[in-house]
Design a protein around this motif. Sequence first.
Motif, PDB file in Angstrom:
ATOM      1  N   PRO A 125       0.791  -1.349   0.020  1.00 45.24           N
ATOM      2  CA  PRO A 125       0.111  -0.019   0.090  1.00 45.24           C
ATOM      3  C   PRO A 125       0.850   1.145   0.028  1.00 45.24           C
ATOM      4  CG  PRO A 125       0.004  -0.824   2.238  1.00 45.24           C
ATOM      5  CD  PRO A 125       0.806  -2.112   1.475  1.00 45.24           C
ATOM      6  N   PHE A 126       2.076   1.255  -0.038  1.00 42.85           N
ATOM      7  CA  PHE A 126       3.029   2.515   0.172  1.00 42.85           C
ATOM      8  C   PHE A 126       4.250   2.361  -0.977  1.00 42.85           C
ATOM      9  CE2 PHE A 126       4.555  -0.427   3.315  1.00 42.85           C
ATOM     10  CZ  PHE A 126       5.951  -0.576   2.954  1.00 42.85           C
ATOM     11  N   LEU A 127       4.481   3.267  -1.411  1.00 46.38           N
ATOM     12  CA  LEU A 127       5.509   3.413  -2.434  1.00 46.38           C
ATOM     13  C   LEU A 127       6.981   4.425  -1.801  1.00 46.38           C
ATOM     14  CD1 LEU A 127       6.880   3.159  -5.166  1.00 46.38           C
ATOM     15  CD2 LEU A 127       5.473   5.289  -6.054  1.00 46.38           C
ATOM     16  N   PHE A 128       8.086   3.699  -1.869  1.00 47.71           N
ATOM     17  CA  PHE A 128       9.258   4.441  -1.084  1.00 47.71           C
ATOM     18  C   PHE A 128      10.183   4.855  -2.020  1.00 47.71           C
ATOM     19  CE2 PHE A 128      12.417   2.826   2.267  1.00 47.71           C
ATOM     20  CZ  PHE A 128      12.374   4.072   2.894  1.00 47.71           C
ATOM     21  N   LYS A 129      10.479   6.261  -1.746  1.00 43.78           N
ATOM     22  CA  LYS A 129      11.323   6.646  -2.829  1.00 43.78           C
ATOM     23  C   LYS A 129      12.415   7.448  -2.199  1.00 43.78           C
ATOM     24  CE  LYS A 129       7.671   7.969  -6.098  1.00 43.78           C
ATOM     25  NZ  LYS A 129       7.030   9.180  -6.653  1.00 43.78           N
ATOM     26  N   VAL A 130      13.830   7.753  -3.166  1.00 45.07           N
ATOM     27  CA  VAL A 130      14.703   8.780  -2.725  1.00 45.07           C
ATOM     28  C   VAL A 130      14.648   9.722  -3.802  1.00 45.07           C
ATOM     29  CG1 VAL A 130      16.924   9.286  -2.407  1.00 45.07           C
ATOM     30  CG2 VAL A 130      16.037   7.089  -1.685  1.00 45.07           C
ATOM     31  N   LEU A 131      14.564  11.272  -3.346  1.00 43.16           N
ATOM     32  CA  LEU A 131      14.250  12.190  -4.440  1.00 43.16           C
ATOM     33  C   LEU A 131      15.842  12.899  -4.293  1.00 43.16           C
ATOM     34  CD1 LEU A 131      11.252  11.444  -4.452  1.00 43.16           C
ATOM     35  CD2 LEU A 131      10.730  13.723  -4.334  1.00 43.16           C
ATOM     36  N   SER A 132      16.200  13.350  -5.749  1.00 40.96           N
ATOM     37  CA  SER A 132      17.313  14.329  -5.834  1.00 40.96           C
ATOM     38  C   SER A 132      16.763  15.702  -6.625  1.00 40.96           C
ATOM     39  CB  SER A 132      18.737  13.554  -6.402  1.00 40.96           C
ATOM     40  OG  SER A 132      19.110  12.607  -5.361  1.00 40.96           O
ATOM     41  N   ILE A 133      16.721  16.722  -6.201  1.00 37.74           N
ATOM     42  CA  ILE A 133      16.174  17.825  -6.839  1.00 37.74           C
ATOM     43  C   ILE A 133      16.819  18.889  -6.846  1.00 37.74           C
ATOM     44  CG2 ILE A 133      14.137  19.425  -6.714  1.00 37.74           C
ATOM     45  CD1 ILE A 133      12.733  17.562  -4.692  1.00 37.74           C
ATOM     46  N   GLU A 134      17.293  19.379  -8.219  1.00 31.36           N
ATOM     47  CA  GLU A 134      18.087  20.418  -8.827  1.00 31.36           C
ATOM     48  C   GLU A 134      17.296  21.383  -9.083  1.00 31.36           C
ATOM     49  OE1 GLU A 134      21.365  22.627  -9.450  1.00 31.36           O
ATOM     50  OE2 GLU A 134      21.294  20.508  -8.619  1.00 31.36           O
ATOM     51  N   LYS A 135      16.096  21.427  -9.568  1.00 28.52           N
ATOM     52  CA  LYS A 135      15.247  22.352 -10.077  1.00 28.52           C
ATOM     53  C   LYS A 135      13.812  22.150  -9.504  1.00 28.52           C
ATOM     54  CE  LYS A 135      13.632  24.013 -14.769  1.00 28.52           C
ATOM     55  NZ  LYS A 135      13.482  23.611 -16.180  1.00 28.52           N
ATOM     56  N   ALA A 136      13.110  23.300  -9.302  1.00 31.57           N
ATOM     57  CA  ALA A 136      11.754  22.929  -8.523  1.00 31.57           C
ATOM     58  C   ALA A 136      10.852  22.265  -9.299  1.00 31.57           C
ATOM     59  CB  ALA A 136      11.142  24.456  -8.571  1.00 31.57           C
ATOM     60  N   LEU A 137       9.980  21.236  -8.374  1.00 27.32           N
ATOM     61  CA  LEU A 137       8.935  20.580  -9.042  1.00 27.32           C
ATOM     62  C   LEU A 137       7.883  21.496  -9.225  1.00 27.32           C
ATOM     63  CD1 LEU A 137      10.985  18.331  -7.555  1.00 27.32           C
ATOM     64  CD2 LEU A 137       8.863  17.072  -7.639  1.00 27.32           C
ATOM     65  N   SER A 138       6.812  20.932 -10.066  1.00 23.61           N
ATOM     66  CA  SER A 138       5.482  21.687 -10.304  1.00 23.61           C
ATOM     67  C   SER A 138       4.819  22.050  -8.888  1.00 23.61           C
ATOM     68  CB  SER A 138       4.790  21.126 -11.147  1.00 23.61           C
ATOM     69  OG  SER A 138       4.387  19.855 -10.710  1.00 23.61           O
ATOM     70  N   ILE A 139       4.113  23.205  -8.878  1.00 26.24           N
ATOM     71  CA  ILE A 139       3.189  23.339  -8.028  1.00 26.24           C
ATOM     72  C   ILE A 139       2.135  22.459  -8.270  1.00 26.24           C
ATOM     73  CG2 ILE A 139       1.215  25.320  -7.380  1.00 26.24           C
ATOM     74  CD1 ILE A 139       3.294  27.230  -7.651  1.00 26.24           C
ATOM     75  N   GLN A 140       1.380  21.488  -7.262  1.00 21.39           N
ATOM     76  CA  GLN A 140       0.806  20.493  -7.650  1.00 21.39           C
ATOM     77  C   GLN A 140      -0.243  20.100  -6.362  1.00 21.39           C
ATOM     78  OE1 GLN A 140       3.599  16.824  -6.879  1.00 21.39           O
ATOM     79  NE2 GLN A 140       4.481  18.283  -8.221  1.00 21.39           N
ATOM     80  N   ALA A 141      -0.910  19.230  -6.527  1.00 18.34           N
ATOM     81  CA  ALA A 141      -1.802  18.621  -5.571  1.00 18.34           C
ATOM     82  C   ALA A 141      -2.167  17.173  -5.856  1.00 18.34           C
ATOM     83  CB  ALA A 141      -3.076  19.409  -5.166  1.00 18.34           C
ATOM     84  N   HIS A 142      -2.482  16.399  -4.943  1.00 19.20           N
ATOM     85  CA  HIS A 142      -2.566  15.072  -5.164  1.00 19.20           C
ATOM     86  C   HIS A 142      -4.134  14.798  -4.820  1.00 19.20           C
ATOM     87  CE1 HIS A 142       1.512  14.408  -5.805  1.00 19.20           C
ATOM     88  NE2 HIS A 142       1.762  14.761  -4.656  1.00 19.20           N
ATOM     89  N   PRO A 143      -5.021  14.139  -5.769  1.00 18.52           N
ATOM     90  CA  PRO A 143      -6.173  13.814  -5.489  1.00 18.52           C
ATOM     91  C   PRO A 143      -6.746  12.937  -4.427  1.00 18.52           C
ATOM     92  CG  PRO A 143      -5.465  12.673  -7.524  1.00 18.52           C
ATOM     93  CD  PRO A 143      -4.317  13.408  -6.972  1.00 18.52           C
ATOM     94  N   ASP A 144      -8.017  13.295  -3.742  1.00 16.09           N
ATOM     95  CA  ASP A 144      -8.199  12.281  -2.754  1.00 16.09           C
ATOM     96  C   ASP A 144      -8.948  11.111  -3.697  1.00 16.09           C
ATOM     97  OD1 ASP A 144     -10.951  12.722  -3.756  1.00 16.09           O
ATOM     98  OD2 ASP A 144     -11.230  14.231  -2.188  1.00 16.09           O
ATOM     99  N   LYS A 145      -9.388  10.140  -2.782  1.00 18.75           N
ATOM    100  CA  LYS A 145      -9.934   8.668  -3.505  1.00 18.75           C
ATOM    101  C   LYS A 145     -10.799   8.858  -4.660  1.00 18.75           C
ATOM    102  CE  LYS A 145      -8.228   5.422  -0.187  1.00 18.75           C
ATOM    103  NZ  LYS A 145      -8.543   4.123   0.760  1.00 18.75           N
TER     104      LYS A 145
END
Length: 451
Positions: A125-145
């Motif tokens: 039920p979960f996704l595990f990540k490592v992020l390396s960010i040089e440049k800004a990600l988008s202004i965003q939102a994630h939907p509810d179910k």
Amino acid sequence: MDEEDDKKFKKCRKKRLFGADRRKRLLRLKCCVQNYDWGVIGCNSQVARLFLLNSGRCNVDPGECYAEFWIGTHKSGPSYVVYGRDNNAAAAFGSKPLSLKDCISLDPVALLGDKVARKWGGDLPFLFKVLSIEKALSIQAHPDKDLARSLNEAQPSIYKDDNHKPEMALALTRFEALCGFISSKELKAVLSSVPEIVELVQCADAEKFSHDSEQDGKEKVKQLFESIFSQIMSSNKGLVREAVCKLKRRLSLEKKKRQLSAKEQLILRLESQYPADVGILAAFFLNYVELKPGEALYVGPNEPHAYISGECIECMATSDNVVRAGLTSKKRDVQALLSMLNYKQGFPEILRGVSLNEYTRKYAPPFDEFEVDRCILPQAASVSFPSVPGPSLFLVMSGKGTIITSYSEETTFQEGEVLFVPAYMEVSITATAIELHMYRAGINNRFFRDL
């Protein structure tokens, strides 16, 4: 392969997974990398380093952006089971490597635990990540179910699953983000000090918010805030370009006379990355958050945010749904984002973890799907992770160690390795040679308490 052969093949795989004595075993995983243009280039990326170590490759592309290292069962970047240190699952299972999701499907209850399997089926039920960010990600939102389900049905090529995506970012380095809406007091300051924004907003709304909002009820203030933000995000591209140009010129001149605020300095950085983008103006409405290593930020459904720079551990519900509206060259869905936002104001909660022992801290956001443990073991020190009713994923960021399970399995592991630990398995870990730095992701303990 006919049905009978398929059954025999699955039975063989299951036997290989558990062994003749039916004891549960640790699973080593080979994981996926995502190359997005906001990632850190080449060997400077923590993601690239981990991918190199995990995959057994000899080098990374020095000109490629390495953005995300994925661990889990999501179809856009699945992990695969590895047997032996040759990273060759095919040798163990025949014609093709066995994905973690397919492996779980062989016996979901044994690997996930009965409560987790009953709730989420044969999937992690979960996704595990490592992020390396040089440049800004988008202004965003994630939907509810509910919204995720609707978006997936309407545009499956863009919104690739029907799940929600609450998430948490745990800083590995200094980490910058925009998250949630600023307070009414702060917005008043913006409207009085940023004329470029006021020019795009109906005068009546700006004046009413600046002078009357304290006397209005919370709902009216929220509606007014929503109206002002929506006007900015829906503004004509030409007007936005002109406003950003004026803003850049004014701040560049003021920079020679005074020290710009942290938010103003951020605005100029965003403009250099995404010229004439409406997200530059939207950043004034969002809280600017700086995390130190070991601090975490969580984001619920329908909350606006954008990660700006740094490296982090990220964990989320198993989904890749993103509704974007600024600071991006990808598809935008401004109206969907504006309609889904909760318009909650105030600075987000920063998690600093709860101490489990002298080496381990737990970060537990208010979501059932996941929690994360951060463990830093000095050389020769040991720590135990007790048996829990759900699965765990262990990621070794640096160092080497040995791990002993409650099923008497003992093995060594080192940086870049990822281990899947089945439900109800206790593990004891000892650092060897040098300090061991690792992370564990698992089901949030609150899920088991609430049953």
